[in-house]
Structure formats: C-alpha cells, structure tokens
Design a protein around this motif. Structure first.
Motif, PDB file in Angstrom:
ATOM      1  N   ARG A  71       0.824  -1.220   0.000  1.00  5.83           N
ATOM      2  CA  ARG A  71       0.000   0.000   0.000  1.00  5.83           C
ATOM      3  C   ARG A  71       0.853   1.263   0.000  1.00  5.83           C
ATOM      4  N   GLU A  72       2.056   1.186   0.555  1.00  5.85           N
ATOM      5  CA  GLU A  72       2.978   2.331   0.572  1.00  5.85           C
ATOM      6  C   GLU A  72       3.815   2.413  -0.706  1.00  5.85           C
ATOM      7  N   GLY A  73       3.654   1.450  -1.601  1.00  5.45           N
ATOM      8  CA  GLY A  73       4.400   1.458  -2.854  1.00  5.45           C
ATOM      9  C   GLY A  73       5.830   0.956  -2.730  1.00  5.45           C
ATOM     10  N   LEU A  74       6.105   0.173  -1.695  1.00  7.27           N
ATOM     11  CA  LEU A  74       7.459  -0.335  -1.455  1.00  7.27           C
ATOM     12  C   LEU A  74       7.659  -1.695  -2.121  1.00  7.27           C
ATOM     13  N   SER A  75       8.882  -1.939  -2.565  1.00  6.25           N
ATOM     14  CA  SER A  75       9.199  -3.254  -3.123  1.00  6.25           C
ATOM     15  C   SER A  75       9.265  -4.270  -1.989  1.00  6.25           C
ATOM     16  N   THR A  76       8.816  -5.481  -2.272  1.00  6.62           N
ATOM     17  CA  THR A  76       8.837  -6.539  -1.263  1.00  6.62           C
ATOM     18  C   THR A  76       9.227  -7.863  -1.902  1.00  6.62           C
ATOM     19  N   ALA A  77       9.675  -8.772  -1.059  1.00  2.86           N
ATOM     20  CA  ALA A  77       9.935 -10.146  -1.491  1.00  2.86           C
ATOM     21  C   ALA A  77       9.656 -11.056  -0.306  1.00  2.86           C
ATOM     22  N   LEU A  78       8.694 -11.935  -0.478  1.00  2.17           N
ATOM     23  CA  LEU A  78       8.360 -12.930   0.530  1.00  2.17           C
ATOM     24  C   LEU A  78       9.095 -14.210   0.147  1.00  2.17           C
ATOM     25  N   ILE A  79       9.915 -14.724   1.040  1.00  2.56           N
ATOM     26  CA  ILE A  79      10.772 -15.861   0.726  1.00  2.56           C
ATOM     27  C   ILE A  79      10.155 -17.161   1.237  1.00  2.56           C
ATOM     28  N   THR A  80      10.081 -18.126   0.340  1.00  3.07           N
ATOM     29  CA  THR A  80       9.556 -19.451   0.647  1.00  3.07           C
ATOM     30  C   THR A  80      10.689 -20.456   0.508  1.00  3.07           C
ATOM     31  N   ASP A  81      10.909 -21.248   1.533  1.00  2.04           N
ATOM     32  CA  ASP A  81      12.031 -22.180   1.555  1.00  2.04           C
ATOM     33  C   ASP A  81      11.748 -23.423   0.715  1.00  2.04           C
ATOM     34  N   ALA A  82      12.799 -23.958   0.121  1.00  2.14           N
ATOM     35  CA  ALA A  82      12.690 -25.174  -0.692  1.00  2.14           C
ATOM     36  C   ALA A  82      12.563 -26.431   0.161  1.00  2.14           C
ATOM     37  N   GLY A  83      12.903 -26.335   1.432  1.00  2.62           N
ATOM     38  CA  GLY A  83      12.726 -27.468   2.331  1.00  2.62           C
ATOM     39  C   GLY A  83      13.796 -28.532   2.238  1.00  2.62           C
ATOM     40  N   LEU A  84      14.987 -28.169   1.834  1.00  3.63           N
ATOM     41  CA  LEU A  84      16.051 -29.163   1.674  1.00  3.63           C
ATOM     42  C   LEU A  84      16.825 -29.440   2.959  1.00  3.63           C
ATOM     43  N   THR A  85      16.669 -28.587   3.969  1.00  3.26           N
ATOM     44  CA  THR A  85      17.466 -28.774   5.182  1.00  3.26           C
ATOM     45  C   THR A  85      16.615 -28.812   6.446  1.00  3.26           C
ATOM     46  N   GLU A  86      16.303 -27.676   7.025  1.00  2.00           N
ATOM     47  CA  GLU A  86      15.721 -27.624   8.367  1.00  2.00           C
ATOM     48  C   GLU A  86      14.202 -27.588   8.448  1.00  2.00           C
ATOM     49  N   ILE A  87      13.562 -27.062   7.435  1.00  2.00           N
ATOM     50  CA  ILE A  87      12.116 -26.841   7.528  1.00  2.00           C
ATOM     51  C   ILE A  87      11.400 -27.432   6.318  1.00  2.00           C
ATOM     52  N   ALA A  88      10.099 -27.544   6.432  1.00  2.00           N
ATOM     53  CA  ALA A  88       9.289 -28.166   5.383  1.00  2.00           C
ATOM     54  C   ALA A  88       9.277 -27.320   4.109  1.00  2.00           C
TER      55      ALA A  88
END
Length: 115
Positions: A71-88
């Motif tokens: 809404r403020e016009g800022l660039s963003t990036a939401l990161i999703t993990d591939a799940g190769l190590t610690e998390i799903a």
C-alpha cells in the motif's frame, strides 16, 4: 541528505539456526532489491546499502507487513524455503522490504524489534 535502507523481517516462531537464518535473510535482501525502483536502488547503494533485520512472531504478521508495504508502494519479497534442510518445503521464512527511503519504510516497520 535522505536516508535509504532495506528491512528484512524474520519469523521468530521458526527458530531457525543462525546459518539458515543468514541464508534466508540474504535471499530476501537480493530479491526485494531486484523489485526496487532504479532510483531507490541507486540511492541505497550510494548511501552504503543499509540493512536492518527485524522480527515478528508469526506468519500472519509477515503477510500483514507485506500488504502494508504494498500500500505504501514499497518493493517486497516474501521468501519461501525449498525445504532441503531444516524446515518443510513451502515454508514462508522472511520478508524483504525495500530498499527505499527510510522514512517510508519506517511507516511499515517502525514498531518492530531488532533481531
């Protein structure tokens, strides 16, 4: 002189190892910068590429921040993990915002705590 910065927000509930966290923060920093305007990116680079790592308690908080930033016009990036190590696979880990003017980013992240 106007200050520019980038914020990376981590999910505190995931309890990632330091190494995993460092990698996720790096992904967010690069990805969010790729979406920034040319002028914001150049001003940020010229100003030393300031980065601030902040934290939220849970996933929903990241989604809310992403929407506020949009809404403020800022660039963003939401990161999703591939799940190769610690998390799903598919776990959303961090959100990058900016680079942009610090006062604009502070409207979104000003109440968050440092890591």
């Amino acid at each position: 002189m106007v200050e520019y910065k980038q914020c990376i927000i981590i999910r505190d509930d995931l309890k990632l190892s330091k190494g995993k966290l460092a990698v996720q923060v790096a992904h967010a920093a690069v990805s969010a910068a790729e979406w920034a305007s040319r002028s914001d990116l150049e001003n940020w680079k010229e100003g030393g590429q300031k980065k601030v790592v902040l934290r939220v308690e849970k996933l929903q908080d990241l989604f809310e921040l992403k929407e506020k930033a949009r809404r403020e016009g800022l660039s963003t990036a939401l990161i999703t993990d591939a799940g190769l190590t610690e998390i799903a696979p598919g776990t959303v880990t961090v959100l990058g915002i900016g680079p942009a003017r610090a006062d604009y980013i502070d409207k979104v992240t000003g109440n968050l705590k440092l890591v």
